[in-house]
Write an enzyme that holds these catalytic residues in place. Structure first.
Site, short mmCIF file in Angstrom:
data_model
loop_
_atom_site.label_atom_id
_atom_site.label_comp_id
_atom_site.label_asym_id
_atom_site.label_seq_id
_atom_site.Cartn_x
_atom_site.Cartn_y
_atom_site.Cartn_z
N ASP A 154 0.80 -1.23 0.00
CA ASP A 154 0.00 0.00 0.00
C ASP A 154 0.83 1.28 0.00
O ASP A 154 0.36 2.32 -0.46
CB ASP A 154 -1.00 0.00 1.16
CG ASP A 154 -0.35 -0.20 2.53
OD1 ASP A 154 0.88 -0.35 2.60
OD2 ASP A 154 -1.09 -0.20 3.52
N ASP A 168 3.48 2.03 12.82
CA ASP A 168 2.78 0.74 12.86
C ASP A 168 3.40 -0.32 13.77
O ASP A 168 2.69 -0.97 14.51
CB ASP A 168 2.62 0.13 11.47
CG ASP A 168 1.57 0.87 10.65
OD1 ASP A 168 0.81 1.66 11.23
OD2 ASP A 168 1.52 0.67 9.44
#
Length: 925
Positions: free
Chosen positions: A94, A505
């Site tokens: 992504d 993340d």
């Protein structure tokens, strides 16, 4: 659009956290990737066609590049197998580009590192298609956001050599590779009968697009009646969930065409809860909703059985990937035109709590299909398998005696042990999880035993999948190696110690060995999003990191006094809401923390108590002097602040030269008191790099730097006492990673056009022990590190290695390079010297009125020098005479422009300065 970042990063959406949390995204403006070849009119607008850099014409780099090994770390929306050639496999990410599987090493090779700063959004891959007729062809739809975070339009990238080189057609709208729905698809599809025809399903209400010339030009399919109308959240403050989900996938029934003629039956999924599937039966000329198609859910994925004629459809109630509570799996018989709900757990069941993703079929045994839950945070994702076209299903795990689970698989994460996220988990949850955000899954079309699937942090797979059907154990292993997809926020390279990272993340790591995947991510405290890290220059065992805590019980600051081996959560000042930035003074006796929500505070008790600093505004970015423990620095709003009492009070500098707007990053030079470098700014304002040698009292601009972003320091060049300076900047009109060995007097670009990695503005720093080694933080390609190609990477490299015994001479230029220059000027600069060797740059300027198209530069050494390595061209040396031929990419020198070649040389004594130069045989000044 301006060619550089116009404003600070906005938040973006994470890859595996729940609920979604903002994370910074790159800034960028817009310029062409290379030379625009043409502008082609399409049905609804214009599309610019241009080429990616050609490796054959790329700058000869003096560096070798690799990743600090993490193994994954981000969301992999899909894995795509070619159906006509075994072992030709692609993965898309992504924010980290696309990869191709190398079967000889069982690792992934990155394909899009050539994407540069100005086009960083093309690292977000919305869809990917590999040509089933000509396996050399591959396509990628690229673009990261449809809101104003990414000011650029999306593009279709195409390659006819499996991703080694690319050409680009820019679309007249944006794409969303890091937005909700990025795991749907595939939106790109190649006609399996006439592979000149390629379809692309767009989001944002832009409809269905088609190319009939192998992806070079594109036009909207005006006959396609429905661009979709589903919007997940029209009130989303980030303007991310407000975008129309659009066309979600394209599937061909290859039986309805013949070689060289277009496939007649084409199926398309649309984000419309009432009409989710459309079909054309005349090669895309007319379209109708498919009668009886299931309503009420989004068509997430589809696959068509080429033998039996069944179209399988997986649906979900949200675009995902980090949510979804309802969905079904359907089978459509293309012969009888009948639909059947074949859901493992139908949406009408009281046991239904997820939508479906990751739909795949076994091409060797097409009665076999598999599907995953799109997202099931608790206790785990589920994978379902059927060997009778969905009539019955088995699942990867079942409940035993609660909270135990009985599994058909065993997971091996030994090659990426951090995937346990810090522990084994508490039953019924386990670590590692089987998966999450698993919208992409594929069975190898040539091998029923092999499958792979993506998660929010890795790729898992198995090579004995059919054990499932005999109730024997399926071995699931990490299959992500080579694919590095982390967003790096800050780095600290400790002298004689590890590299410490903080990232989005997954928090960050202590990297003891650059080539080894760490055992665990940061723990105690653990956060998904780290924001800053620093260490004490004179006592480097003291390391401090800050980040965005997951809950009120978790500290936003972690402290280590053993070089990152062990950590503990510090106390906090009142009001802390985010990590902010942090600095540790030179001897480790004080920590300065500029936390979000709390202003600037100092601790002299290793984080157990805090005192508010005075004279410095909240939100200031902070750093420490690397020599004097009493001195800290801060920057905010264009004002530089200095503390000489250990961070208790700050005094504002009278200097007004620093930019007041935009991102500012700065650092103090190890071993040099009061020596501070500041980089930053924004478009249409002050933007560059400045240096102070008086602890911030005054600054001088580094004139060569047009746009400065990240700056850091490493071990000095041999024979020098000033650290090497590294930066991600635009210097003399060229964007890249640069090194200066002479305190900014001259700069050398050390990356090349094939190694750009999108946006690199967060952090760049050198290694304190290894001259030439540089660490580059990327937004999606992890931590890149570079070493000098001719001896770098070792603590005591040989600065002047000898050439091979019989080097292959470089090809001569064409006999008559044309046109001849009218005049030329050469600047020869020795950048550094050491025992037995030296480095130099040679810059040639076309001072004539006509361009030089192809060049040969020659000079004669005066002190017996020998070129040992050269970049920016190819060279031959006969005696004292050196002849350099252009590298192809720099063959043309326009009037008034310059080309620079750099080289390392060997010399017995002091290198001289050549007195005569010729360009294409004509003497230069």
């Amino acid at each position: 659009m301006s060619p550089h970042p116009p404003h600070p990063p906005h938040p973006a959406y994470p890859t595996h956290t729940d609920p979604p949390r903002p994370r910074p995204r790159p800034r960028s403006g817009r310029t062409l990737l290379a030379v625009a070849a043409a502008v082609l009119l399409t049905a609804t607008g214009t599309a610019a066609v241009h080429s990616a850099p050609d490796p054959a014409a790329a700058q000869e780099s003096a560096y070798t590049w690799d990743n600090v090994q993490i193994a994954g770390g981000g969301y992999v929306p899909n894995i795509i197998f070619n159906e006509s050639e075994q072992d030709l496999i692609y993965a898309r990410t992504d924010i980290g580009g696309a990869y191709r599987w190398d079967p000889s090493t069982e690792r992934w090779d990155p394909l899009l590192d050539w994407i540069g700063w100005d086009d960083w959004g093309w690292t977000g891959i919305v869809s990917l298609a590999t040509d089933p007729v000509d396996p050399d062809r591959v396509y990628a739809a690229a673009g990261t956001y449809t809101n104003d975070w990414d000011p650029n339009n999306g593009a279709i990238l195409r390659s006819d050599d499996r991703g080694e080189t690319w050409e680009v057609t820019e679309l007249p709208f944006k794409l969303g590779g890091n937005m909700p729905g990025r795991g749907l698809g595939e939106r790109l599809a190649v006609d399996p009968n006439d592979n000149s025809v390629v379809y692309f399903g767009a989001r944002g209400g832009h409809g269905l697009w088609r190319s009939t010339d192998f992806g070079e030009t594109w036009a909207e399919v005006e006959e396609f009646p429905n661009p979709g109308d589903y919007v997940e959240d029209p009130d989303d403050e980030w303007d991310v969930h407000t975008d129309i989900t659009g066309v979600t996938w394209v599937e061909f029934d290859r039986r309805t065409g013949s070689e060289g003629s277009v496939t007649q039956d084409v199926y398309v999924g649309v984000g419309d809860l009432d009409d989710p599937v459309y079909r054309s039966q005349d090669g895309g000329q007319t379209w109708e909703p498919l009668a009886g198609a299931p309503t009420g859910h989004l068509p997430a994925h589809a696959v068509l059985d080429h033998e039996g004629g069944q179209l399988y459809l997986a649906t979900t109630d949200t675009p995902g990937p980090y949510n979804g509570e309802s969905g079904d799996v359907w089978r459509f018989d293309t012969e009888t035109e009948e639909w059947a709900n074949i859901s493992p757990i139908p949406s009408t069941s009281e046991d239904s709590y997820f939508g479906y993703g990751g739909l795949t079929i076994d091409r060797q045994n097409p009665d076999t299909l598999m599907v995953t839950s799109q997202i099931s945070w608790w206790p785990d994702n589920q994978i379902f398998r059927s060997t009778d076209r969905g009539e019955t299903w088995t699942q990867a795990w079942d409940w035993g005696n609660y909270p135990e689970r009985e599994t058909r698989y065993e997971m091996d994460i030994s090659t990426a042990p951090w995937l346990d996220f810090g522990g084994p988990g508490e039953a019924p949850e386990t670590q590692p999880k089987l998966g999450w955000m698993s919208q992409g899954m594929a069975i190898d079309p040539f091998d029923s035993d092999r499958f792979m699937y993506g998660t929010g942090a890795t790729i898992y797979g198995s090579d004995n999948l059919t054990n499932w059907d005999t109730d024997t154990t399926v071995d699931i292993e990490v299959k992500v190696h080579g694919l590095e997809e982390t967003s790096i926020r800050d780095l600290a390279a400790l002298p004689d110690g590890p590299l410490v990272s903080v990232m989005g993340d997954i928090g960050g790591f202590v990297h003891e060995d650059l080539g080894t995947v760490p055992d665990e991510m940061h723990q105690d405290p653990y956060w998904g999003n780290g924001t800053g890290v620093d260490f004490a220059e004179l006592a480097p065992d003291t390391v401090v990191r800050v980040g965005d805590a997951e809950d009120d019980a978790t500290s936003h600051i972690g402290v280590s006094t053993d070089g990152g081996q062990n950590w503990w959560g510090g106390q906090e000042p009142d009001g802390v809401t985010g990590g902010g930035t942090v600095a540790v003074n030179a001897d480790g006796s004080a920590i300065l923390w500029s936390a979000e929500g709390a202003g600037v505070h100092v601790s002299t008790t290793t984080g157990s108590s805090w005192t508010a600093s005075s004279g410095v505004p909240a939100g200031a970015r902070v750093e420490a002097d690397r020599v004097d423990p009493d001195v800290f620095y801060a920057v905010a709003g264009g004002t530089f602040y200095t503390s000489t009492d250990g961070g208790a009070t700050f005094t504002a500098s009278d200097d007004t030269s620093l930019p007041a707007e935009g991102d500012i990053r700065f650092g103090a030079v190890p071993g040099h008191f009061g020596d501070v470098w500041v980089a930053g700014g924004e478009a249409d304002g002050e933007y560059g790099m400045w240096r102070s040698t008086d602890a911030g009292a005054s600054f001088e601009r580094i004139e060569a730097v047009d746009e400065g972003d990240a700056v850091g320091f490493g071990a000095p060049a041999p024979g020098e006492d000033y650290p090497a300076v590294y930066t991600s900047s635009r210097i003399d009109g060229v964007r890249g990673i640069f090194r200066s060995d002479d305190a900014g007097a001259t700069w050398t670009r050390i990356n090349d056009d094939q190694h750009q990695w999108g946006w690199t503005g967060s952090v760049v720093t050198g290694d304190p022990d290894v001259y030439g080694r540089v660490y580059v933080g990327t937004n999606g390609r992890g931590i890149i590190y570079g070493d000098l190609a001719d001896g770098g990477g070792n603590p005591d490299p040989d600065p002047s290695p000898s050439p091979s015994e019989d080097p292959d001479p470089s090809p001569s230029p064409s006999e008559d390079p044309s046109p001849e220059p009218g005049a030329c000027e050469v600047a020869y600069t020795v950048n550094g010297a050491w025992s037995g060797g030296f480095g130099a740059d040679v810059a040639v300027t076309n001072t004539g009125t006509e361009p030089v198209d192809g060049w040969e530069l020659a000079w004669g050494f005066t002190a017996g020098e020998q070129v040992t390595s050269l970049w920016g061209g190819s060279h031959e040396q006969a005696g004292d005479t050196v002849t350099v031929t252009d590298a192809g990419w720099n063959a043309r020198i326009e009037p008034g422009e310059s080309v620079t070649v750099g080289f390392n040389g060997a010399v017995d004594g002091t290198p001289g300065t050549p007195e005569e130069f010729t360009l294409n045989g004509q003497a230069c000044d």
